[in-house]
Design a protein around this motif. Structure first.
Motif, PDB file in Angstrom:
ATOM      1  N   GLN A   1      -6.845   6.430  -3.237  1.00  0.00           N
ATOM      2  CA  GLN A   1      -6.027   5.748  -2.238  1.00  0.00           C
ATOM      3  C   GLN A   1      -6.073   6.459  -0.895  1.00  0.00           C
ATOM      4  OE1 GLN A   1      -2.444   5.744  -4.514  1.00  0.00           O
ATOM      5  NE2 GLN A   1      -3.091   4.006  -5.753  1.00  0.00           N
TER       6      GLN A   1
ATOM      7  N   GLN B   1       2.298   1.817  -3.411  1.00  0.00           N
ATOM      8  CA  GLN B   1       1.291   2.251  -4.386  1.00  0.00           C
ATOM      9  C   GLN B   1       0.902   3.714  -4.203  1.00  0.00           C
ATOM     10  OE1 GLN B   1       0.238   0.284  -6.876  1.00  0.00           O
ATOM     11  NE2 GLN B   1      -1.029   1.903  -7.726  1.00  0.00           N
ATOM     12  N   ILE B   2       0.664   4.118  -2.969  1.00  0.00           N
ATOM     13  CA  ILE B   2       0.209   5.489  -2.726  1.00  0.00           C
ATOM     14  C   ILE B   2       1.340   6.499  -2.941  1.00  0.00           C
ATOM     15  CG2 ILE B   2       0.556   5.525  -0.206  1.00  0.00           C
ATOM     16  CD1 ILE B   2      -2.160   6.998  -0.001  1.00  0.00           C
TER      17      ILE B   2
ATOM     18  N   PHE C   1       0.835  -1.201   0.000  1.00  0.00           N
ATOM     19  CA  PHE C   1       0.000   0.000   0.000  1.00  0.00           C
ATOM     20  C   PHE C   1       0.871   1.252   0.000  1.00  0.00           C
ATOM     21  CE2 PHE C   1      -2.716   3.342   1.562  1.00  0.00           C
ATOM     22  CZ  PHE C   1      -3.910   3.093   0.914  1.00  0.00           C
TER      23      PHE C   1
END
Length: 117
Positions: A76, A35-36, A32
């Motif tokens: 996100q 990705q963010i 995560f």
């Protein structure tokens, strides 16, 4: 055309990207976090790449990619807030910032297209 470093939208998106990295550096959900932070980094990176291109069409294409990344980041941020990775107040401030960055990118793309006419 201006240098990308002179653009308010580039400065704001670069600052937001740095804030994301700092705030999430201790997050153990590496997928995560990756990705963010990549979505956040993509915004100023695409602005810079677009402004280094030769044609207005290429520039607006990369600005459009940056705008898409702002939408991805906004999504996100909502999820990060909902699952407790980011405090609500911080997430909402960043969401508002991504909305403003998107508006700024839209206006910049319109200006570039209008100059071509």
């Amino acid at each position: 055309m201006a240098r990308f470093e002179d653009l308010a939208v580039w400065k704001r998106s670069a600052r937001l990207s740095a804030e994301l990295y700092k705030a999430l550096r201790d997050l153990k959900d590496f997928g995560f976090r990756d990705q963010i932070t990549r979505a956040g980094l993509s915004i100023p990176s695409n602005i810079a790449e677009g402004f280094e291109r030769e044609s207005a069409k290429e520039t607006t294409c990369f600005l459009n990619y940056a705008k898409g990344s702002a939408g991805e980041l906004r999504t996100q941020l909502y999820i990060a807030m909902d699952i407790g990775y980011i405090e609500r107040e911080t997430a909402m401030a960043w969401i508002r910032e991504t909305e403003e960055i998107s508006r700024m990118l839209h206006g910049l793309m319109k200006t570039i297209r209008d100059q071509k006419k």
